[in-house]
Each structure stands twice: as structure tokens, then as C-alpha cells.
Design a protein around this motif. Sequence first.
Motif, PDB file in Angstrom:
ATOM      1  N   UNK A 162      36.784  36.992  39.207  1.00 10.30           N
ATOM      2  CA  UNK A 162      35.846  37.623  40.139  1.00 10.30           C
ATOM      3  C   UNK A 162      34.377  37.331  39.763  1.00 10.30           C
ATOM      4  N   UNK A 163      34.016  36.065  39.616  1.00 13.94           N
ATOM      5  CA  UNK A 163      32.654  35.729  39.199  1.00 13.94           C
ATOM      6  C   UNK A 163      31.611  36.111  40.247  1.00 13.94           C
ATOM      7  N   UNK A 164      30.410  36.432  39.772  1.00 10.09           N
ATOM      8  CA  UNK A 164      29.329  36.800  40.677  1.00 10.09           C
ATOM      9  C   UNK A 164      28.187  35.798  40.552  1.00 10.09           C
ATOM     10  N   UNK A 165      27.407  35.684  41.621  1.00 13.43           N
ATOM     11  CA  UNK A 165      26.325  34.705  41.693  1.00 13.43           C
ATOM     12  C   UNK A 165      25.068  35.365  42.231  1.00 13.43           C
ATOM     13  N   UNK A 204      37.757  38.526  32.419  1.00 17.21           N
ATOM     14  CA  UNK A 204      36.627  39.424  32.563  1.00 17.21           C
ATOM     15  C   UNK A 204      35.655  38.814  33.572  1.00 17.21           C
ATOM     16  N   UNK A 205      34.777  39.604  34.110  1.00 16.26           N
ATOM     17  CA  UNK A 205      33.825  39.095  35.101  1.00 16.26           C
ATOM     18  C   UNK A 205      32.788  38.206  34.428  1.00 16.26           C
ATOM     19  N   UNK A 206      32.440  37.132  35.116  1.00 17.48           N
ATOM     20  CA  UNK A 206      31.480  36.150  34.614  1.00 17.48           C
ATOM     21  C   UNK A 206      30.417  35.949  35.677  1.00 17.48           C
ATOM     22  N   UNK A 207      29.176  35.808  35.249  1.00 21.47           N
ATOM     23  CA  UNK A 207      28.092  35.675  36.207  1.00 21.47           C
ATOM     24  C   UNK A 207      27.311  34.375  36.086  1.00 21.47           C
ATOM     25  N   UNK A 209      38.950  26.366  41.893  1.00 21.61           N
ATOM     26  CA  UNK A 209      38.046  27.343  42.476  1.00 21.61           C
ATOM     27  C   UNK A 209      38.727  28.639  42.889  1.00 21.61           C
ATOM     28  N   UNK A 210      39.768  28.580  43.714  1.00 20.92           N
ATOM     29  CA  UNK A 210      40.441  29.817  44.136  1.00 20.92           C
ATOM     30  C   UNK A 210      41.019  30.615  42.967  1.00 20.92           C
TER      31      UNK A 210
END
Length: 223
Positions: free
Chosen positions: A20-23, A168-171, A12-13
Motif C-alpha cells: 500500500x505505498x503512498x506518493x 509495511x507501508x512505504x512512501x 506493480x499490482x
Amino acid sequence: MLYWIFKHLIIGPILKTVFRPWLEGAENIPATGPVIIVGNHLSVIDSFFMPTMIDRRVYFLAKSDYFTGKGLKGWLVKSFMTAVGQLPIDRSGGKASEASLNTGLGVLDRGDVLGIYPEGTRSPDARLYRGRTGVARLVLESGAVVVPAVMIDTEKAMPIGAKLPKIRRIGTVVGKPLDFSRFAGMSADRFVLRSVTDEIMLEIQKLSGQTYVDVYASSVRNR
């Protein structure tokens, strides 16, 4: 215990720091009680990022090959898959499919969260494919809350065939719970199963924005 360690101290960390995933929509997942999370399947890393972003523990049904390897490598893979909440199932069909259904129902009977990819396999080209009706049987036989949740850009981070993910950022986008109570007691009706499955796929398509293709993904991958 291993799941908690991997999620909060190891995997997780690392995932949160590097990618830098977003939710969006986390409030749509009930805090208690049985839940079926239905989602798209773009990459092998979907089953790692989604549980990382969701507070409750999520169990996924994984092919039994991951749990039957030999030697040290086989033991490591089996231990890792177990630690991150994967449950072995046989995908050969027939009685094996029934056993898979029962495994999923067992998770829900305990009041836990089960993650399902209705397409049955990863999308070969980032489009959304026809859902398999096994998900509808789980929904109707369990009576669990059904929540759509889709992954965004995981196929760009780690496409099929890649050895390591790109940074890359993942959502993750979680939709509102779906209500199928009108079909209670109708899990043996194949037309109802198809209707429920198609409704689930429509909600997944709305959340993900993917192009929908009304054929099974497995038929495309086997060409």
C-alpha cells in the motif's frame, strides 16, 4: 513491452496491494522531456517502488555484475533487471566512470527519465551521506530538469542483508524541480560540481528528514 508488463500486470499490482505505498508530489515530475530524478538510497527495493509509483518510465544505472551472471540464474537476473529499466554500468572508475556518464546522457538525449542515487551506494545506517559529483556533471551537461524524490521507510521494509521484505507501508515524496541554469557551461569546474551536488543533497535531506553525514557512504561501509 516487458517493462510495461512488469509494471502494470505483475510487479506493480503486487507491490501496491501488499505494501500500500503512498506518493506525494507526483505533479512535480514533468510529463514530457528529459528528467533526472535524484534521490536517497535506503534499500535495494528503492529502484522497484519508485518506478511503480511514477507514471513515466524511469531508467536506473545498475552495476554490471547483475548482467554478467552465468547459467539460468544469470539469465533470469539479467532479464529481470532489463525488464524493470536497469542499465548496466561499470563502477571501477576512470574510463568506466566516463562510460557510465555517457550511458546516462544517452537516456536523457532520448527525452527519457533517469534515476540517480548521488550517494553512489545504499546508506549503511539510514543516514544521508555525501553526494558524488558525477550527478552534477549529468545535470550540467544534459540540461535536463532535476527533480528530487526520496523513499520513506524502505530500509525498515528491507534492510541490508535481508532476504525478503517485511510488509509495511512505504512512501515516495517528490519535491519541486531544482534550477541550476546559473551554472550552464561550467561542468568542468570541480568547485561548481561540488556546489551543485551539495545543493542536491540538501534538498534530498529536507524531503527525507534524514541526518546528514559529510563523508562518503562507501567509506563507512568499507570500514
